[in-house]
Design an enzyme around this catalytic site. Sequence first.
Site: not given
Ligand SMILES: *Cc1c(COP(=O)(O)O)cnc(C)c1O
Length: 458
Positions: A70, A122-123, A213, A215, A256, A448
């Site tokens: 844990y 991002f969305d 951000d 990713a 990613k 979407h």
């Molecule tokens: C995928 C993504 C997110 C969100 O991440 P999740 O792991 O899908 O929740 C945030 N910002 C960007 C630029 C992303 O490509």
Amino acid sequence: MPYLRPFVAAVVRPIPITTREQRIQELDRAGHNPFNIPADMVSLDLLSDSGTGAVSIDQQAWAQRADERYAGAESFYRFREAVRDIVPYRHILPVHQGRAAERVLFSALLGPGKISISNTHFDTTRANVERLGAQALDLPCPEASDLDSEEPFKGNIDLEALKNVLSGPDGHRVGQILLTITNNGGGGQPVSIANIEAASAIARSHGVPLILDAARFAENAWLVTRREPGYQDWTPRDVARRAFELADGAIASLKKDGLSPEGAFIGVHDSELADRCEVDVIATEGFRTYGGLTGHTLEILAQGLREVLDPHYLADREREASFLAECARNAGVSTVQPAGLHGIYLNAGRLLPHLGPEQFPGHALACALYREGGIRCSELGSLYLGELNEHNQLVKPAPFELVRLALPRRVYDHSHWEYVGEVLAEIAKDPEQVPGYRITHAPKVLRHFRCRTEPVTL
Ligand SMILES: *Cc1c(COP(=O)(O)O)cnc(C)c1O
């Protein structure tokens, strides 16, 4: 020199081969929304590059050594060491995916009346800003609006506009500057180190935190070594470190460039901010040494982070993306230039001029790719970004009608991209056959993902 791909498949997954009739039926059942189609009816799944990559034999091997205790499990320390090799922040908190990282960090930095400024949110990022009653303001650089130009860093933030907002009447309301690298909402275009340096200086002079951000930190780093003067001889790892060093903190979905089906982290320097995030993570995700992830996943992530900055892997990724873009263009479909790495963005507005934005040409092309070829992808156009009235009619179109073909990591090869090219060529031969769409059901947020549509019969 002849090109040699730096890996082979070790385990394979058969893909379904479907008929056009079956696919028409599936589209009907799905309310003509690709997100509603069961994956076993999809032949090539280019909906997302998130969590959809293939893991390596070394990732699997490490996963066998998972420590699931844990608190303070060995797997956590291996994970944190792999993150810290790239990300030089004092505090690293694992969470289950990127949007959890967004929710936790933004709750600590934003609130009603605050503004988040980004090159492009991002969305889910935008949704997490707006849920807090804050405003998400996108300031992409002017070069981003020319889809055909070969400008190398169309993912940059508009520095002049950023300065203007910060020194204007709303400046005091800005709670964070968020740089998305690479810029997913903006065609997967990279952000230069020069742009991050300048944004960092501006942020510092106004006392506003600069957050990445991140990713696709590795893909951004690779494109910097390929495109930015002065970085040709840098390793992708050193470029990635430089980007993180310039910011005050980061959130990164590791679905990613973590080469993993799940996971993310929050990284910050500031101990007081880290403390607030940690309380939230413990309450909503899990204890600070696992954040909702299994030891199994933490090991996959640690090894994924060791692999993703390999120049051979990244060069291969670039080659695959460029090849898919070439297949599309040879089929007569233009793509956003220059090609990014994680996705190829098709210019549906140009391919389907008989459809006005109110008939959602991007969505129409995405549906046609499924109907004609069993290829799943989604639009980035007016269905996602446009403004609707209460009758679900479009009142303000998106700037572009695009379709994103996302590239899962280490999954598909050239024969699959050639197939995509062949299906696109079929569609492009007689584009007027592609019907437009109307919306029959549209939720207010994240439309979407959840809307239903139907073809407009000609
Ligand atoms: C995928 C993504 C997110 C969100 O991440 P999740 O792991 O899908 O929740 C945030 N910002 C960007 C630029 C992303 O490509």
